[in-house]
Write an enzyme that holds these catalytic residues in place. Structure first.
Site, PDB file in Angstrom:
ATOM      1  N   ASN A 149       3.536   6.956 -14.723  1.00 17.50           N
ATOM      2  CA  ASN A 149       4.527   6.831 -13.647  1.00 17.50           C
ATOM      3  C   ASN A 149       5.267   5.508 -13.857  1.00 17.50           C
ATOM      4  O   ASN A 149       4.731   4.448 -13.557  1.00 17.50           O
ATOM      5  CB  ASN A 149       3.807   6.856 -12.289  1.00 17.50           C
ATOM      6  N   TRP A 150       6.464   5.617 -14.379  1.00 16.27           N
ATOM      7  CA  TRP A 150       7.218   4.394 -14.710  1.00 16.27           C
ATOM      8  C   TRP A 150       7.724   3.692 -13.454  1.00 16.27           C
ATOM      9  O   TRP A 150       8.187   2.566 -13.527  1.00 16.27           O
ATOM     10  CB  TRP A 150       8.416   4.734 -15.609  1.00 16.27           C
ATOM     11  N   LYS A 151       7.694   4.392 -12.328  1.00 18.89           N
ATOM     12  CA  LYS A 151       8.261   3.868 -11.066  1.00 18.89           C
ATOM     13  C   LYS A 151       9.718   3.445 -11.309  1.00 18.89           C
ATOM     14  O   LYS A 151      10.398   4.062 -12.133  1.00 18.89           O
ATOM     15  CB  LYS A 151       7.381   2.742 -10.527  1.00 18.89           C
TER      16      LYS A 151
ATOM     17  N   HIS B 197       3.813  10.162  -3.538  1.00 16.98           N
ATOM     18  CA  HIS B 197       3.212   8.895  -3.961  1.00 16.98           C
ATOM     19  C   HIS B 197       3.083   7.971  -2.756  1.00 16.98           C
ATOM     20  O   HIS B 197       3.920   8.005  -1.856  1.00 16.98           O
ATOM     21  CB  HIS B 197       4.081   8.253  -5.048  1.00 16.98           C
TER      22      HIS B 197
ATOM     23  N   GLU C 182       3.764   4.997  -2.394  1.00 24.17           N
ATOM     24  CA  GLU C 182       4.950   4.160  -2.178  1.00 24.17           C
ATOM     25  C   GLU C 182       6.017   4.942  -1.399  1.00 24.17           C
ATOM     26  O   GLU C 182       6.725   4.387  -0.566  1.00 24.17           O
ATOM     27  CB  GLU C 182       5.485   3.643  -3.529  1.00 24.17           C
TER      28      GLU C 182
ATOM     29  N   GLY D 169      -1.485  -1.276  -8.272  1.00 27.39           N
ATOM     30  CA  GLY D 169      -0.752  -2.496  -8.604  1.00 27.39           C
ATOM     31  C   GLY D 169      -1.492  -3.776  -8.259  1.00 27.39           C
ATOM     32  O   GLY D 169      -0.903  -4.855  -8.259  1.00 27.39           O
TER      33      GLY D 169
ATOM     34  N   SER E 165      -4.515   0.934 -10.922  1.00 23.89           N
ATOM     35  CA  SER E 165      -4.977  -0.094 -11.861  1.00 23.89           C
ATOM     36  C   SER E 165      -5.785   0.463 -13.026  1.00 23.89           C
ATOM     37  O   SER E 165      -6.775  -0.136 -13.458  1.00 23.89           O
ATOM     38  CB  SER E 165      -5.767  -1.186 -11.128  1.00 23.89           C
TER      39      SER E 165
ATOM     40  N   GLY F 202       0.318   3.463 -13.721  1.00 27.63           N
ATOM     41  CA  GLY F 202       1.532   2.730 -13.358  1.00 27.63           C
ATOM     42  C   GLY F 202       1.807   1.642 -14.387  1.00 27.63           C
ATOM     43  O   GLY F 202       2.279   1.911 -15.496  1.00 27.63           O
ATOM     44  N   GLY F 203       1.495   0.413 -14.027  1.00 28.79           N
ATOM     45  CA  GLY F 203       1.838  -0.745 -14.852  1.00 28.79           C
ATOM     46  C   GLY F 203       1.506  -0.600 -16.336  1.00 28.79           C
ATOM     47  O   GLY F 203       2.319  -0.964 -17.196  1.00 28.79           O
TER      48      GLY F 203
END
Ligand code: 13P
Length: 253
Positions: free
Chosen positions: A9-11, A96, A98, A174, A214, A235-236
């Site tokens: 998920n590149w966001k 999601h 977010e 995150g 994470s 994510g990251g």
């Protein structure tokens, strides 16, 4: 035996130029056989077309990060399932945390999108997960069960088998603080048991349940070794080719 699905998920990261760099980096880094692993990249809308062109001929598949449940019309700023399908998306991340937190998405609203994605032949990766406050209050099970029931309302058993549930505890997103493999497994098992009650054991057995929050190269192996963890929503660590490739490698049997 269920396959593992590793999705990135590149966001809201990477413009079209940076997308080219990352996908080309991934092409180089994925120099091993994926065997039991499906790899999905989910860039922002503006990069979908670039990404689909670049992943052609590779095992990588394309996903989007959101969609709206109407087909077309006066919905400024939204995109439909059909539009995603036309550009080459096979997956879409829905609900999601977010989006739930920043854009006030509810289970009911997410449920409409889930049904629309399924009707368009797109696999929804539907996110659920408790906040830190809810975990500390010991209501994780209630929260996650109610989210799962809500997002799958009126979805048939055969359609549910095509859905991917992503368990993403909000406190792990995150933060660098992942759920332990035991904490994650406990909730994954809860979800599978709930699906078994709602749709029967065969559907529960086939359901892919990803963990997200994470996930890094150094914790992916232990998380993915749990019996009910069938993949990761990253994510990251998916923003760098090497670390995403290392997580994918950790999922290979
Ligand atoms: P991080 O891997 O950066 O914690 O993000 C997880 C996530 O939200 C994936 O959807």
């Amino acid at each position: 035996m269920r396959n593992k699905v590793i999705a990135g998920n590149w966001k809201m990261n990477k413009d079209v130029h940076q997308t080219e760099d990352l996908i080309n980096g991934l092409k180089n880094a994925l120099d091993f056989e994926l065997k039991n692993v499906t790899v999905v990249v989910c860039p922002p809308f503006t990069s979908l077309e670039t990404a689909v062109r670049l992943i052609k001929g590779t095992p990588m598949l394309l996903g989007a990060q959101n969609m709206y449940f109407e087909d077309e019309g006066a919905f400024t700023g939204e995109v439909s399932a059909k539009m995603l399908q036309a550009v080459g998306c096979q997956y879409v991340i829905l609900g999601h945390s977010e989006r739930r937190q920043l854009f006030r998405e509810t289970d009911d609203f997410i449920n409409k999108k889930v049904k629309k994605a399924l009707a368009a032949g797109i696999i929804p990766i539907v996110c659920v997960g408790e906040t830190l406050e809810e975990r500390e209050k010991n209501i994780t099970h209630q929260i996650v069960s109610s989210q799962v029931k809500g997002v799958l309302k009126d979805v048939s058993a055969s359609d549910t088998e095509r859905v991917i549930i992503a368990y993403e505890p909000v406190w792990a997103i995150g933060t660098g603080r992942n759920a332990t493999p035991q904490q994650a497994e406990e909730v994954h098992l809860l979800i599978r048991e709930l699906i078994s009650v709602l749709y029967g054991p065969a559907t529960a057995e086939r359901l892919i349940i990803q963990y997200g929050g994470s996930v890094k190269p150094d914790n992916a192996g232990d998380l993915l070794a749990q019996p009910d963890i069938d993949g990761a929503l990253v994510g990251g660590a998916c923003l760098k080719a090497d670390s995403f490739a290392a997580i994918i490698k950790a999922a290979i049997l």
